[in-house]
Design a protein around this motif. Sequence first.
Motif, PDB file in Angstrom:
ATOM      1  N   GLU A 113       1.014  -1.142  -0.012  1.00 59.78           N
ATOM      2  CA  GLU A 113       0.154   0.106   0.115  1.00 59.78           C
ATOM      3  C   GLU A 113       0.907   1.205  -0.081  1.00 59.78           C
ATOM      4  OE1 GLU A 113      -3.625   1.957   2.534  1.00 59.78           O
ATOM      5  OE2 GLU A 113      -2.721   0.121   3.297  1.00 59.78           O
ATOM      6  N   PHE A 115       1.919   5.400   0.204  1.00 57.91           N
ATOM      7  CA  PHE A 115       1.378   6.838   0.830  1.00 57.91           C
ATOM      8  C   PHE A 115       2.631   7.781   0.458  1.00 57.91           C
ATOM      9  CE2 PHE A 115       0.662   3.240   4.098  1.00 57.91           C
ATOM     10  CZ  PHE A 115      -0.721   3.521   4.398  1.00 57.91           C
ATOM     11  N   ASP A 119      -1.464  11.713   0.210  1.00 55.45           N
ATOM     12  CA  ASP A 119      -1.727  11.455   1.508  1.00 55.45           C
ATOM     13  C   ASP A 119      -1.496  12.289   2.677  1.00 55.45           C
ATOM     14  OD1 ASP A 119      -3.165   9.048   0.153  1.00 55.45           O
ATOM     15  OD2 ASP A 119      -0.872   8.107   0.018  1.00 55.45           O
ATOM     16  N   LEU A 121       1.888  12.715   3.289  1.00 58.66           N
ATOM     17  CA  LEU A 121       3.123  12.742   3.610  1.00 58.66           C
ATOM     18  C   LEU A 121       4.108  13.925   3.123  1.00 58.66           C
ATOM     19  CD1 LEU A 121       5.424  10.505   4.217  1.00 58.66           C
ATOM     20  CD2 LEU A 121       5.454   9.947   1.908  1.00 58.66           C
ATOM     21  N   TYR A 148       2.965   9.186  11.551  1.00 56.71           N
ATOM     22  CA  TYR A 148       1.870   8.398  11.210  1.00 56.71           C
ATOM     23  C   TYR A 148       1.271   7.538  12.423  1.00 56.71           C
ATOM     24  CZ  TYR A 148      -1.000   4.665   8.968  1.00 56.71           C
ATOM     25  OH  TYR A 148      -1.769   3.707   8.653  1.00 56.71           O
ATOM     26  N   THR A 153      -5.069   6.448   7.655  1.00 61.53           N
ATOM     27  CA  THR A 153      -4.018   6.450   6.736  1.00 61.53           C
ATOM     28  C   THR A 153      -3.803   8.154   6.369  1.00 61.53           C
ATOM     29  OG1 THR A 153      -5.626   6.831   4.914  1.00 61.53           O
ATOM     30  CG2 THR A 153      -4.606   4.710   5.081  1.00 61.53           C
ATOM     31  N   THR A 154      -3.806   9.029   7.339  1.00 65.64           N
ATOM     32  CA  THR A 154      -3.503  10.217   7.198  1.00 65.64           C
ATOM     33  C   THR A 154      -2.143  10.617   7.860  1.00 65.64           C
ATOM     34  OG1 THR A 154      -5.936  10.848   7.381  1.00 65.64           O
ATOM     35  CG2 THR A 154      -4.219  12.472   7.780  1.00 65.64           C
ATOM     36  N   PHE A 155      -1.255  11.150   7.194  1.00 62.36           N
ATOM     37  CA  PHE A 155      -0.095  11.416   7.900  1.00 62.36           C
ATOM     38  C   PHE A 155       0.085  12.960   8.330  1.00 62.36           C
ATOM     39  CE2 PHE A 155       1.155   8.126   5.143  1.00 62.36           C
ATOM     40  CZ  PHE A 155       2.339   7.499   5.518  1.00 62.36           C
TER      41      PHE A 155
END
Length: 177
Positions: A113, A115, A119, A121, A148, A153-155
Amino acid sequence: DQEGNLWIGTYGGGLCCFDGREFKTFTVEDGLPTNIATLLLEDDEGNLWFSTGHEWTGGKGLCRFDGRNFRLFPSEEGLPTNKISSLIEDREGNLWIGTNGLGVFRFDGQSFEAFVNRDGLAGNFVASLMEDREGNLWFGTNAGVSRYDGQSTTFTMQDGLTGDEIRQVLQDRKGRI
């Protein structure tokens, strides 16, 4: 490694294992995809993960050695680059692969997956990876530091970290991969 062996990666000489008495060298003749092995990491199951270099060095990407066989993870399986810049295994057993320009990938043993910037990053060149004592993952990128929390899935970009805060994060790493 878990058995006390010392593993040494090389640029062109293969992958070497020293058991305290003698060296065993693995090369393409032994199934190594290329004679380049860098960024070595042993996972909790005893598998050795490493990069086989970048395309300009004849590299082929991410590889795993289970003690018997080498397995290359080609782009068809979801890791679209062989420009690997960092590796870490988190406490959940996921392998995180930092890349030179394509963000970071999480491998759960089945699939990859991605990132990237969109997202959250900070940057897509991920030079360093670490996990703190709370299980947060930290990513050192070309555009700053990202954290993280593993819950989504949010940085979150860590703007304005002081030197003392960065030192504390690094101290939290002590004793952990």
